[in-house]
Design an enzyme around this catalytic site. Structure first.
Site, PDB file in Angstrom:
ATOM      1  CG  ASP A   9      41.520  46.717  48.816  1.00  0.00           C
ATOM      2  OD1 ASP A   9      42.599  47.310  48.819  1.00  0.00           O
ATOM      3  OD2 ASP A   9      40.449  47.221  48.432  1.00  0.00           O
ATOM      4  CB  ALA A  11      39.733  52.339  49.629  1.00  0.00           C
ATOM      5  CE  LYS A  50      45.301  54.493  45.773  1.00  0.00           C
ATOM      6  NZ  LYS A  50      44.333  53.529  45.234  1.00  0.00           N
ATOM      7  CG  ASP A 184      37.197  47.182  46.207  1.00  0.00           C
ATOM      8  OD1 ASP A 184      36.726  48.217  45.689  1.00  0.00           O
ATOM      9  OD2 ASP A 184      38.331  47.139  46.685  1.00  0.00           O
TER      10      ASP A 184
END
Length: 272
Positions: A9, A11, A50, A184
């Site tokens: 991934d 960010a 998003k 994450d």
């Protein structure tokens, strides 16, 4: 398992310690509509496309209540579009500044590539956003061999597995057993498990921890240990095969020869 490909991934995993850039953009985009969101609420769907993330936030009971009080009606598709437009503008304002590498990224990836490991990546960012992020990362010494954005797979991003499959197609992987996913967020874990690949969750600097590097380092040891245990529990509960503190631990498995196996550790108590 003969792993030859690791899919990271972005960010919170390889860049943007604490995954701060999207969080603040979401918070401020909703604030412009008079809607207050907690950081926990914002981080819940982190890792998703998003626009989907915004749609999920708008379905929260607390948000529905605030929206009805402010506008006298329920949210519409046009509201998702309007908030997303502001989110995107706000994100771009600080995206480059908030795309700095996490401390271990460049060195770990360099050692992995030296061992012949192919480095892929997936993200919740769009292709346009990734033009900014990849440029900053490359200047700092991190350039994965390939990356896929949700708009490259018909906007079927996480938790769908198609960005991982696109990476596998690019690298000509013969089997899912050759591939490891590292992320994450819970969305990262679901993406990996839905693709059938071994899935590793990284704790420090993650969206789940939700702290900047300075904030994390300032925690008393007891508080840090408690937070690590809590996040570890959440990741294993979501289906992670293995949790690591930071990317450096990947070298144990893919450079130094430690056997990669699903953790047999018991889940930490949920209220630990």
């Amino acid at each position: 398992m003969s792993v030859n490909t690791i899919i990271f991934d972005w960010a919170g995993t390889t860049v943007d310690y604490g995954c701060m850039a999207p969080v603040m953009a979401f918070k401020n985009a909703f604030l412009e509509k008079g809607i207050e969101l907690t950081f926990d609420e914002i981080r819940g769907p982190m890792g998703r496309l998003k626009r989907d993330h915004i749609a999920i936030l708008l379905e929260l009971p607390s948000v529905q209540e605030q929206w009805l009080a402010a506008f006298g009606q329920s949210t519409q598709e046009s509201d998702i579009d309007a908030i997303y437009e502001r989110f995107e503008a706000l994100l771009f304002e600080n995206l480059a500044e908030n795309s700095k590498l996490k401390p271990e990224t460049a060195e770990v990836v360099s050692q992995l590539q030296a061992k012949g490991i192919k480095i892929g990546s997936t993200t919740g960012y769009t292709s346009e956003m990734m033009e900014v992020v990849t440029a900053v990362a490359k200047d700092a010494g991190y350039a994965p061999d390939f990356y896929v954005t949700p708009d490259a797979v018909g906007n079927m991003g996480r938790p769908y597995p198609y960005m991982i499959y696109q990476n596998m197609k690019h690298f000509k992987n013969m089997a899912v057993s050759e591939v490891v996913k590292v992320g994450d967020t819970v969305s990262d874990i679901l993406e990996g498990k839905n693709a059938g690949v071994f899935t590793i969750a990284v704790i420090e600097g993650s969206s789940e921890v939700g702290l900047s590097l300075e904030e994390y380092n300032a925690l008393p040891t007891a508080d840090k240990d408690h937070l690590i245990q809590k996040v570890t529990h959440r990741f294993y509960e979501a289906g992670a095969d293995l949790c690591i503190l930071n990317l450096t631990e990947l070298l144990d498995y893919f450079v130094h020869g430690k056997e990669l196996a699903k953790s047999t550790d018991e889940l930490a108590p949920a209220n630990a």
